[in-house]
Design a protein around this motif. Sequence first.
Motif, PDB file in Angstrom:
ATOM      1  N   ILE A  76       0.834  -1.210   0.000  1.00 10.12           N
ATOM      2  CA  ILE A  76       0.000   0.000   0.000  1.00 10.12           C
ATOM      3  C   ILE A  76       0.867   1.257   0.000  1.00 10.12           C
ATOM      4  O   ILE A  76       0.683   2.165  -0.828  1.00 10.12           O
ATOM      5  N   CYS A  77       1.816   1.319   0.939  1.00 14.20           N
ATOM      6  CA  CYS A  77       2.655   2.515   1.053  1.00 14.20           C
ATOM      7  C   CYS A  77       3.572   2.676  -0.152  1.00 14.20           C
ATOM      8  O   CYS A  77       3.814   3.790  -0.618  1.00 14.20           O
ATOM      9  N   GLY A  78       4.082   1.540  -0.667  1.00 15.74           N
ATOM     10  CA  GLY A  78       4.933   1.615  -1.846  1.00 15.74           C
ATOM     11  C   GLY A  78       4.171   2.146  -3.050  1.00 15.74           C
ATOM     12  O   GLY A  78       4.678   2.976  -3.809  1.00 15.74           O
ATOM     13  N   HIS A  79       2.948   1.662  -3.233  1.00 13.86           N
ATOM     14  CA  HIS A  79       2.105   2.134  -4.341  1.00 13.86           C
ATOM     15  C   HIS A  79       1.855   3.637  -4.222  1.00 13.86           C
ATOM     16  O   HIS A  79       2.049   4.392  -5.191  1.00 13.86           O
ATOM     17  N   LEU A  80       1.433   4.072  -3.034  1.00 11.80           N
ATOM     18  CA  LEU A  80       1.142   5.496  -2.829  1.00 11.80           C
ATOM     19  C   LEU A  80       2.407   6.343  -2.925  1.00 11.80           C
ATOM     20  O   LEU A  80       2.384   7.439  -3.499  1.00 11.80           O
ATOM     21  N   LEU A  91       4.035  10.802   6.428  1.00  5.55           N
ATOM     22  CA  LEU A  91       3.145  11.426   7.412  1.00  5.55           C
ATOM     23  C   LEU A  91       2.028  10.462   7.809  1.00  5.55           C
ATOM     24  O   LEU A  91       1.648  10.375   8.988  1.00  5.55           O
ATOM     25  N   LEU A  92       1.509   9.730   6.836  1.00  9.79           N
ATOM     26  CA  LEU A  92       0.448   8.764   7.109  1.00  9.79           C
ATOM     27  C   LEU A  92       0.942   7.637   8.017  1.00  9.79           C
ATOM     28  O   LEU A  92       0.254   7.258   8.979  1.00  9.79           O
ATOM     29  N   THR A  93       2.121   7.093   7.736  1.00 10.07           N
ATOM     30  CA  THR A  93       2.640   6.001   8.558  1.00 10.07           C
ATOM     31  C   THR A  93       2.844   6.442   9.997  1.00 10.07           C
ATOM     32  O   THR A  93       2.597   5.682  10.944  1.00 10.07           O
ATOM     33  N   LEU A  94       3.283   7.669  10.164  1.00 12.06           N
ATOM     34  CA  LEU A  94       3.512   8.193  11.510  1.00 12.06           C
ATOM     35  C   LEU A  94       2.214   8.282  12.306  1.00 12.06           C
ATOM     36  O   LEU A  94       2.151   7.891  13.481  1.00 12.06           O
ATOM     37  N   LEU A  95       1.168   8.781  11.674  1.00 15.03           N
ATOM     38  CA  LEU A  95      -0.127   8.902  12.361  1.00 15.03           C
ATOM     39  C   LEU A  95      -0.705   7.532  12.705  1.00 15.03           C
ATOM     40  O   LEU A  95      -1.280   7.338  13.791  1.00 15.03           O
ATOM     41  N   LEU A  96      -0.571   6.568  11.791  1.00 16.73           N
ATOM     42  CA  LEU A  96      -1.055   5.224  12.057  1.00 16.73           C
ATOM     43  C   LEU A  96      -0.344   4.602  13.255  1.00 16.73           C
ATOM     44  O   LEU A  96      -0.975   4.013  14.146  1.00 16.73           O
ATOM     45  N   ALA A 132       4.637   0.288   9.910  1.00 16.15           N
ATOM     46  CA  ALA A 132       6.059  -0.034   9.818  1.00 16.15           C
ATOM     47  C   ALA A 132       6.438  -0.538   8.439  1.00 16.15           C
ATOM     48  O   ALA A 132       7.588  -0.392   8.009  1.00 16.15           O
ATOM     49  N   GLY A 133       5.471  -1.115   7.714  1.00 14.82           N
ATOM     50  CA  GLY A 133       5.748  -1.602   6.373  1.00 14.82           C
ATOM     51  C   GLY A 133       6.159  -0.506   5.399  1.00 14.82           C
ATOM     52  O   GLY A 133       6.835  -0.767   4.405  1.00 14.82           O
ATOM     53  N   GLY A 134       5.753   0.714   5.673  1.00 15.47           N
ATOM     54  CA  GLY A 134       6.111   1.811   4.780  1.00 15.47           C
ATOM     55  C   GLY A 134       7.093   2.796   5.353  1.00 15.47           C
ATOM     56  O   GLY A 134       7.595   3.670   4.636  1.00 15.47           O
ATOM     57  N   GLU A 135       7.407   2.681   6.655  1.00 15.79           N
ATOM     58  CA  GLU A 135       8.218   3.697   7.325  1.00 15.79           C
ATOM     59  C   GLU A 135       9.674   3.726   6.870  1.00 15.79           C
ATOM     60  O   GLU A 135      10.118   4.671   6.221  1.00 15.79           O
ATOM     61  N   ALA A 371      10.304  -1.520  -0.085  1.00 19.21           N
ATOM     62  CA  ALA A 371       9.354  -1.876   0.968  1.00 19.21           C
ATOM     63  C   ALA A 371       8.950  -3.346   0.892  1.00 19.21           C
ATOM     64  O   ALA A 371       8.999  -4.076   1.892  1.00 19.21           O
ATOM     65  N   ILE A 372       8.566  -3.809  -0.280  1.00 20.20           N
ATOM     66  CA  ILE A 372       8.060  -5.172  -0.416  1.00 20.20           C
ATOM     67  C   ILE A 372       9.167  -6.199  -0.182  1.00 20.20           C
ATOM     68  O   ILE A 372       8.975  -7.188   0.543  1.00 20.20           O
TER      69      ILE A 372
END
Length: 453
Positions: A76-80, A91-96, A132-135, A371-372
């Motif tokens: 998800i994070c890699g795609h975005l 920023l999204l990963t941090l809030l999650l 953590a998967g995208g951080e 990421a993947i």
Amino acid sequence: MSMSTSASRRPRNNAKVAAVSGFVGSALEYYDFFIFGSAAALIFGKLFFAPGPSAMLLSFATVGVAYVARPLGAVICGHLGDKFGRKKVLLLTLLLMGTSTFLVGCLPTYNEVGMAAPILIVVLRLVQGLSAGGESPGSSSLTLEHAPDRKRGFYTSWTMSGIMFGIVLSTLVFIPVASMPESQLFDWGWRIPFLASAIVTIIAFVLRRLLEEPPVFEEVKENAEVVKIPLVTLFRHHWVTVIRITAMSLFTIINTILNVFALSYATSVVGVDKGIMLTVIAVANLTAVAMGPLAGILSDRIGRKPVFLSGLVLQIVMVYVFFAALSASNIPLIFLTGILLIGVAYTGANSIYPAYFPEQFPVKVRYSGMAISLMFGLLLAGFAPVISELLIGGDKANWVPVATFAAAACIISAIATVASPETFKTPTALLGLKESTKGLREPSAEKSAKVVA
């Protein structure tokens, strides 16, 4: 707008801002991630699961749950990140991460709500895993793309030093918490580190807003070269690299074996004091914070491969020495071997991969590829404490299978590394192009290379 014009409008210290942000953001995010590991080793088995011999195994399993979610978070994070930008996703990963960690501190226990307690903690741990998967892949990619060509290893190493500092923070927080009377510890004391993450999240979020997108990524967007589905492009043209880097990342089981399993093994099986063992972990990881940039500098001068491989070989040796010291309850030797294992050997490889792994992918799929690949490899690290617990069987003399398990993972990483290209001299704009020229050629790579030069 041309690449040169866009780049000229950026402050020259963007690499430093990215490195500092990577350090602080990763430290604060992984403080959240690793306090869960400490709590799982010391507390959660008694609070969130039915009493019995399987409580500790189930507690360790909650650590691994996040690693199951990490590949999905990576996709998800890699795609975005490859389509819309690295900064927004970070920023999204941090809030999650911040929100889920805070909510863990608010959870009711098994005695209060029964089976709802383990279900809730697993759900929140899954959210941590998505984050953590995208951080670290996003932070590493962004810092690498901002850094000067010949200093990528140094600048990206600060992201990993930040993660290790996050482990230090999480461990230090648990030293006074673990020393509390058990009635207070299990009643309310364990919640403090999790609730404190609200402050941590706010600080990191403010800092992350200072980041800018790397020029090399903005050029891709300006030239309408963003791929529609990065995941498809990644596995169509770079599947060999994905497999190779997944194998290279298996050495990371050393991290969870020491920081989670060894903590429980030392305190519950061997009888080492909790405070002493937490201090060992804190000192070892603090050494890693200092050693990381030095290893990064060395990789910029002599290459990624020799530094990475040296770290792997040292880990294979030191993991046996560390567990021998641990089973013998030799405190001075536990300190020394713990520092050498994590602070020197593990850091020799760990601080290099934020540059070495993304350098093997082109910019269009770099976030997704990093990421993947990394998260698939980290799956084993997530369940390493459970596997180690099963291997040792409660017998403090039976540590050799655990050390051999860790060494085998490092050997696989070493074999994959030998098959990997050396990347430290390749200009940033040309990274990953050799394998991509068959189907994914970077049209503006030559122009970008001139700008970088």
